[in-house]
Design a protein around this motif. Structure first.
Motif, PDB file in Angstrom:
ATOM      1  N   GLY B  76       0.814  -1.209   0.000  1.00 37.50           N
ATOM      2  CA  GLY B  76       0.000   0.000   0.000  1.00 37.50           C
ATOM      3  C   GLY B  76       0.851   1.263   0.000  1.00 37.50           C
ATOM      4  N   THR B  77       0.166   2.412   0.069  1.00 39.80           N
ATOM      5  CA  THR B  77       0.885   3.686   0.129  1.00 39.80           C
ATOM      6  C   THR B  77       0.393   4.483   1.325  1.00 39.80           C
ATOM      7  N   ASP B  78       1.184   5.459   1.760  1.00 45.37           N
ATOM      8  CA  ASP B  78       0.757   6.275   2.897  1.00 45.37           C
ATOM      9  C   ASP B  78      -0.005   7.504   2.415  1.00 45.37           C
ATOM     10  N   ILE B  79      -0.335   8.399   3.356  1.00 46.75           N
ATOM     11  CA  ILE B  79      -1.224   9.493   2.992  1.00 46.75           C
ATOM     12  C   ILE B  79      -0.588  10.469   1.999  1.00 46.75           C
ATOM     13  N   TYR B  80       0.744  10.428   1.845  1.00 47.90           N
ATOM     14  CA  TYR B  80       1.379  11.311   0.866  1.00 47.90           C
ATOM     15  C   TYR B  80       1.622  10.598  -0.457  1.00 47.90           C
ATOM     16  N   GLY B  81       1.163   9.348  -0.563  1.00 48.16           N
ATOM     17  CA  GLY B  81       1.377   8.616  -1.796  1.00 48.16           C
ATOM     18  C   GLY B  81       2.736   7.961  -1.897  1.00 48.16           C
ATOM     19  N   ARG B  82       3.393   7.790  -0.746  1.00 43.83           N
ATOM     20  CA  ARG B  82       4.698   7.119  -0.786  1.00 43.83           C
ATOM     21  C   ARG B  82       4.492   5.623  -0.596  1.00 43.83           C
ATOM     22  N   ASP B  83       5.275   4.833  -1.340  1.00 45.59           N
ATOM     23  CA  ASP B  83       5.135   3.384  -1.307  1.00 45.59           C
ATOM     24  C   ASP B  83       5.662   2.842   0.036  1.00 45.59           C
ATOM     25  N   ILE B  84       4.811   2.067   0.732  1.00 50.61           N
ATOM     26  CA  ILE B  84       5.215   1.639   2.071  1.00 50.61           C
ATOM     27  C   ILE B  84       6.313   0.587   2.016  1.00 50.61           C
ATOM     28  N   LEU B  85       6.265  -0.305   1.015  1.00 53.86           N
ATOM     29  CA  LEU B  85       7.309  -1.324   0.912  1.00 53.86           C
ATOM     30  C   LEU B  85       8.681  -0.663   0.766  1.00 53.86           C
ATOM     31  N   SER B  86       8.763   0.340  -0.110  1.00 52.91           N
ATOM     32  CA  SER B  86      10.054   1.020  -0.276  1.00 52.91           C
ATOM     33  C   SER B  86      10.491   1.665   1.024  1.00 52.91           C
ATOM     34  N   ARG B  87       9.518   2.267   1.724  1.00 51.72           N
ATOM     35  CA  ARG B  87       9.878   2.936   2.969  1.00 51.72           C
ATOM     36  C   ARG B  87      10.327   1.939   4.021  1.00 51.72           C
ATOM     37  N   ILE B  88       9.725   0.734   4.010  1.00 45.04           N
ATOM     38  CA  ILE B  88      10.168  -0.286   4.965  1.00 45.04           C
ATOM     39  C   ILE B  88      11.614  -0.662   4.676  1.00 45.04           C
ATOM     40  N   MET B  89      11.942  -0.799   3.370  1.00 46.00           N
ATOM     41  CA  MET B  89      13.326  -1.159   3.031  1.00 46.00           C
ATOM     42  C   MET B  89      14.303  -0.093   3.531  1.00 46.00           C
ATOM     43  N   ASP B 259      -9.117   2.475   9.154  1.00 42.39           N
ATOM     44  CA  ASP B 259      -9.378   2.360   7.724  1.00 42.39           C
ATOM     45  C   ASP B 259      -8.122   2.019   6.941  1.00 42.39           C
ATOM     46  N   TYR B 260      -7.013   2.726   7.251  1.00 39.97           N
ATOM     47  CA  TYR B 260      -5.789   2.501   6.490  1.00 39.97           C
ATOM     48  C   TYR B 260      -4.863   1.589   7.286  1.00 39.97           C
ATOM     49  N   TRP B 261      -5.311   0.341   7.538  1.00 36.63           N
ATOM     50  CA  TRP B 261      -4.559  -0.540   8.426  1.00 36.63           C
ATOM     51  C   TRP B 261      -3.175  -0.868   7.898  1.00 36.63           C
ATOM     52  N   TRP B 262      -2.986  -0.848   6.550  1.00 33.43           N
ATOM     53  CA  TRP B 262      -1.700  -1.270   6.001  1.00 33.43           C
ATOM     54  C   TRP B 262      -0.569  -0.328   6.368  1.00 33.43           C
ATOM     55  N   MET B 263      -0.895   0.912   6.694  1.00 31.54           N
ATOM     56  CA  MET B 263       0.173   1.859   7.069  1.00 31.54           C
ATOM     57  C   MET B 263       0.820   1.468   8.387  1.00 31.54           C
ATOM     58  N   THR B 264       0.096   0.744   9.241  1.00 32.32           N
ATOM     59  CA  THR B 264       0.646   0.358  10.536  1.00 32.32           C
ATOM     60  C   THR B 264       1.128  -1.078  10.548  1.00 32.32           C
ATOM     61  N   ILE B 265       0.280  -1.961   9.977  1.00 28.15           N
ATOM     62  CA  ILE B 265       0.540  -3.391  10.147  1.00 28.15           C
ATOM     63  C   ILE B 265       1.858  -3.799   9.498  1.00 28.15           C
ATOM     64  N   PHE B 266       2.144  -3.308   8.279  1.00 27.18           N
ATOM     65  CA  PHE B 266       3.340  -3.782   7.598  1.00 27.18           C
ATOM     66  C   PHE B 266       4.635  -3.316   8.277  1.00 27.18           C
ATOM     67  N   PRO B 267       4.762  -2.039   8.644  1.00 27.83           N
ATOM     68  CA  PRO B 267       5.964  -1.667   9.395  1.00 27.83           C
ATOM     69  C   PRO B 267       6.079  -2.427  10.725  1.00 27.83           C
ATOM     70  N   ALA B 268       4.929  -2.654  11.397  1.00 27.41           N
ATOM     71  CA  ALA B 268       4.974  -3.384  12.661  1.00 27.41           C
ATOM     72  C   ALA B 268       5.490  -4.797  12.440  1.00 27.41           C
ATOM     73  N   LEU B 269       4.983  -5.434  11.382  1.00 29.35           N
ATOM     74  CA  LEU B 269       5.469  -6.779  11.063  1.00 29.35           C
ATOM     75  C   LEU B 269       6.961  -6.752  10.756  1.00 29.35           C
ATOM     76  N   ALA B 270       7.396  -5.701  10.046  1.00 34.15           N
ATOM     77  CA  ALA B 270       8.818  -5.606   9.696  1.00 34.15           C
ATOM     78  C   ALA B 270       9.670  -5.538  10.953  1.00 34.15           C
ATOM     79  N   ILE B 271       9.231  -4.744  11.937  1.00 38.41           N
ATOM     80  CA  ILE B 271       9.981  -4.667  13.196  1.00 38.41           C
ATOM     81  C   ILE B 271      10.032  -6.037  13.849  1.00 38.41           C
ATOM     82  N   ALA B 272       8.850  -6.691  13.923  1.00 34.11           N
ATOM     83  CA  ALA B 272       8.794  -7.987  14.592  1.00 34.11           C
ATOM     84  C   ALA B 272       9.721  -8.983  13.914  1.00 34.11           C
ATOM     85  N   PHE B 273       9.714  -9.011  12.568  1.00 33.75           N
ATOM     86  CA  PHE B 273      10.565  -9.974  11.862  1.00 33.75           C
ATOM     87  C   PHE B 273      12.038  -9.686  12.099  1.00 33.75           C
TER      88      PHE B 273
END
Lengths: 270, 294
Positions: B76-89, B259-273
Motif C-alpha cells: 500500500g501507500t501512505d497518505i502522501y502517496g509514498r510506497d510503504i514497501l520502499s519505505r520499509i526497506m 481504515d488505512y490498516w496497512w500503514m501500521t501493520i506492515f511496518p509493525a510486522l517488519a519490526i517484529a521480523f
C-alpha cells in the motif's frame, strides 16, 4: 538532599509540587502493573509447566513459537494491534481510560480505583474498571509471559533429568504429585529471578502503554513530563522507577531464598 | 583465480564445515540466518532495489495517496502517496545503521571497562567502575533512554547517543565476570610472573578468551537495540519525519488505523521480523559456541 525529605521540587508545567503529582498518579500505574503481574505469572507457570512436561509435543512447539514471537514483538505493536482488534473489529472491551462514560467515579481513597470501588461497595464501577484494565495489562504482559514461560520450560526439562525426579517417578509416585511437590519448586528459580527485571521493565513499559491507552497513571505523567521537558518531573519519575526496581529485586531475593533451601542454609551458616 | 575456500587451510575448512553442520541442525537458526541476511541485503541495497526510491523522503503524489495493498504497491501507500514497501526497506537501513553504530560504540567501551575492573579485581579501580555500572543498571533502560532523549533535541543521532549511554554497563558486567574468573588461570599468572605489561595481559591473554560470549551477546543485542530504538521513534523521540524509521512509521500510521490498516501493520510486522530474526540467529550462535546463559 531535599529529595530525601520527599521534596522533589516543583513541576515547571503543572506548577504543583512533583511529589504531589507522583502521589496522585502513581497508584493507578501500580494497580495496572500489579494486575498485569496477577494475570501473567499464573499463565506463565501454567504454560511453561505444561510445555516442559510434554517436551516436543504439539503444544510445546506452539508455546515455543509463541515465546519467540512474544519476546520479539515490541509492546507498542501489541498495543496498536489491540486497539485495532478491540476498538474497531470486535468491540467487546473498552480501549481508553479507566471508566466508561456513564459510570460515576468512586471516591478516591487509595488511588487504586478497583480497591476504591470495592471500599465504596460499587460493584458496577469495579467490574467496569477491571474491563478497562484487561487490554493494557495484557499488552504489558505478553512479553513477560513469553519470557517467563520459556525459562520455566527450560528449567523443568533440565530438572526432569535429575536423579531424584527419576527416582520419584520410578517409585510410582503419581505424576501430579511429582510435578507439584518435587519438580515445580526448583524449576521456578530462574523464572523468579527474571521476574524482578520483568516487573521493572513493565514499569518502563507502562510509559508507552499508558500513553497509548490513555491511562491516567504515572507512566503517562512521566511521558508527558519528558515531552514537555519538565526537568524536575523527569528526574522524579526516573528516580521512582529506579527505587521500585531495587525494591522488586529485594523481594525477589526473598522469594528465591524461600524456593531454594541451599541459599537459606548458607545465610544461616554465615 | 583462487576461490575463497582455498585461502583457508584444510583444518580450518574442516572446522568450518563441522560448525556449519552443528548450526544447521536447528531449523530455527537457519530461519534466523535467512531473515537476517534478507534484511541486511534490503538495507544495504535499498536505493537500488526499492520499487519507488523517491518514497524515501519528502515526496508527495496525491494521485497515489492511501492506496490499499495491490500488485503495484504490495504494502500500500501512505497518505502522501509514498510506497510503504520502499519505505520499509529504507527503514531497515536506518534501524540496522542505528544498531550497528550503537554496538560499535558500546561493545569496545563496555568491554574495556569490564576488563580493567576485572583485572584489578578487589582494588579501588574495580569498586569505582563496577559501582558506576550498577547505577546505570539500576534504572530500566527504556525509561532512561526516554528521559535522555526527551531532554536532548529529538533526532536519530541523539537517540543513538541515549541508547549507547545506557547499554555499555551490560558489556562491562559481562566482561567483568569473565575476566575476574580468567585472571586466576595459570596462563595469566605465568604471564604476570614473567613480568608482562598489564595491558598486554588484558588484551592478549584475557580478551581472546572472552570473545565468544561477547560476540554472542552482540548478536542477541541487535534485536533489543532495534526494539528500544523503534520504541523511541514510536513516541516521537527518535528519527523524525520524513526519515523512514520503522517505529516512526507505526506511530504515524496508527493515527489512520481503522481504515488505512496497512500503514501500521506492515511496518509493525517488519519490526517484529527483524527482532525475531536476530534473536533466532543469536540463539543459534549461542548454542554453537556453547556459551552459558548470558
Amino acid at each position: 538532599m531535599n529529595a530525601l525529605r520527599g521534596d522533589l521540587g516543583e513541576s515547571i508545567v503543572s506548577k504543583r509540587p512533583v511529589s504531589q503529582d507522583v502521589l496522585t498518579f502513581f497508584p493507578a500505574s501500580f494497580e495496572l502493573v500489579m494486575f498485569s503481574t496477577i494475570i501473567s505469572v499464573p499463565l506463565a507457570i501454567l504454560i511453561g509447566a505444561l510445555a516442559g512436561r510434554r517436551a516436543n509435543s504439539i503444544f510445546d512447539n506452539i508455546v515455543r513459537v509463541f515465546s519467540y514471537v512474544g519476546i520479539a514483538v515490541p509492546t507498542f505493536v501489541w498495543a496498536v494491534l489491540a486497539l485495532y482488534l478491540f476498538g474497531y473489529l470486535w468491540k467487546v472491551l473498552p480501549i481508553m481510560g479507566q471508566l466508561s462514560v456513564g459510570i460515576r467515579r468512586p471516591p478516591v481513597r487509595t488511588g487504586m480505583m478497583s480497591i476504591d470501588a470495592l471500599l465504596a461497595g460499587r460493584w458496577d464501577a469495579f467490574v467496569d474498571h477491571l474491563k478497562h484494565m484487561i487490554l493494557p495489562a495484557l499488552c504489558m504482559s505478553v512479553g513477560r509471559i513469553a519470557q517467563e514461560a520459556r525459562l520455566l520450560r527450560a528449567g523443568i526439562i533440565e530438572n526432569l533429568k535429575k536423579d531424584y525426579i527419576v527416582a520419584a517417578i520410578s517409585y510410582g509416585i503419581p505424576e501430579r504429585r511429582v510435578m507439584m511437590t518435587y519438580l515445580l519448586k526448583p524449576s521456578l528459580i530462574p523464572m523468579v529471578s527474571i521476574m524482578a527485571l520483568d516487573l521493572a521493565s513493565s514499569m518502563g513499559g507502562s510509559f508507552i502503554i499508558e500513553t497509548i491507552f490513555n491511562w491516567p497513571g504515572f507512566g503517562r505523567y512521566g511521558m508527558w513530563a519528558m515531552l514537555n521537558k519538565d526537568l524536575n518531573a523527569v528526574v522524579a519519575s526516573v528516580m521512582i522507577v529506579g527505587i521500585f526496581f531495587a525494591l522488586f529485586n529485594i523481594l525477589v531475593d526473598v522469594i528465591i531464598a524461600y524456593l531454594d533451601p541451599r541459599i537459606r542454609v548458607m545465610e544461616r551458616a554465615s | 583465480m583462487k576461490s575463497i575456500g582455498s585461502l583457508l587451510s584444510e583444518d580450518q575448512r574442516e572446522s568450518l564445515k563441522r560448525n556449519w553442520h552443528k548450526f544447521s541442525t536447528n531449523p530455527l537458526s537457519i530461519v534466523g540466518l535467512i531473515t537476517v541476511l534478507t534484511i541486511t541485503f534490503m538495507a544495504i541495497f535499498s536505493p537500488w532495489i526499492a520499487p519507488y526510491p523517491q518514497s524515501w523522503g519528502r515526496w508527495i503524489d496525491f494521485s497515489q495517496a492511501s492506496l490499499p495493498p495491490s500488485w503495484k504497491h504490495p504494502c500500500g501507500t501512505d497518505i502522501y502517496g509514498r510506497d510503504i514497501l520502499s519505505r520499509i526497506m529504507f527503514g531497515f537501513r536506518y534501524d540496522l545503521l542505528m544498531a550497528v553504530c550503537i554496538l560499535a560504540m558500546v561493545v569496545p567501551s563496555g568491554t574495556f571497562l569490564g576488563l580493567v575492573a576485572g583485572y584489578y579485581h578487589g582494588t579501588w579501580i574495580d569498586t569505582v567502575i563496577m559501582r558506576i555500572t550498577d547505577i546505570f543498571l539500576a534504572i530500566p533502560s527504556l525509561v532512561l533512554a526516554l528521559a535522555i532523549c526527551a531532554l536532548l533535541e529529538p533526532s536519530l543521532f541523539n537517540s543513538m547517543m541515549a541508547v549507547s549511554l545506557l547499554w555499555w554497563p551490560w558489556y562491562s558486567r559481562l566482561a567483568y565476570s569473565l575476566t575476574s574468573s580468567i585472571r586466576n588461570e595459570y596462563f595469566v599468572q605465568a604471564a604476570e610472573l614473567i613480568g608482562a605489561n598489564p595491558l598486554y595481559i588484558m588484551f592478549r591473554e584475557i580478551l581472546p578468551n572472552c570473545l565468544s560470549p561477547i560476540f554472542t551477546k552482540m548478536t542477541l543485542d541487535v534485536g533489543w537495540v532495534i526494539l528500544i530504538g523503534s520504541t523511541l521513534s514510536f513516541v516521537g523521540l527518535g528519527a523524525q519525519e520524513p526519515m523512514p524509521a520503522l517505529g516512526n512509521m507505526v506511530a504515524v500510521g496508527s493515527k489512520y488505523m481503522p481504515d488505512y490498516w496497512w500503514m501500521t501493520i506492515f511496518p509493525a510486522l517488519a519490526i517484529a521480523f527483524t527482532i525475531l530474526g536476530f534473536n533466532l540467529l543469536g540463539d543459534g550462535i549461542r548454542d554453537l559456541l556453547a556459551v552459558e546463559e548470558i
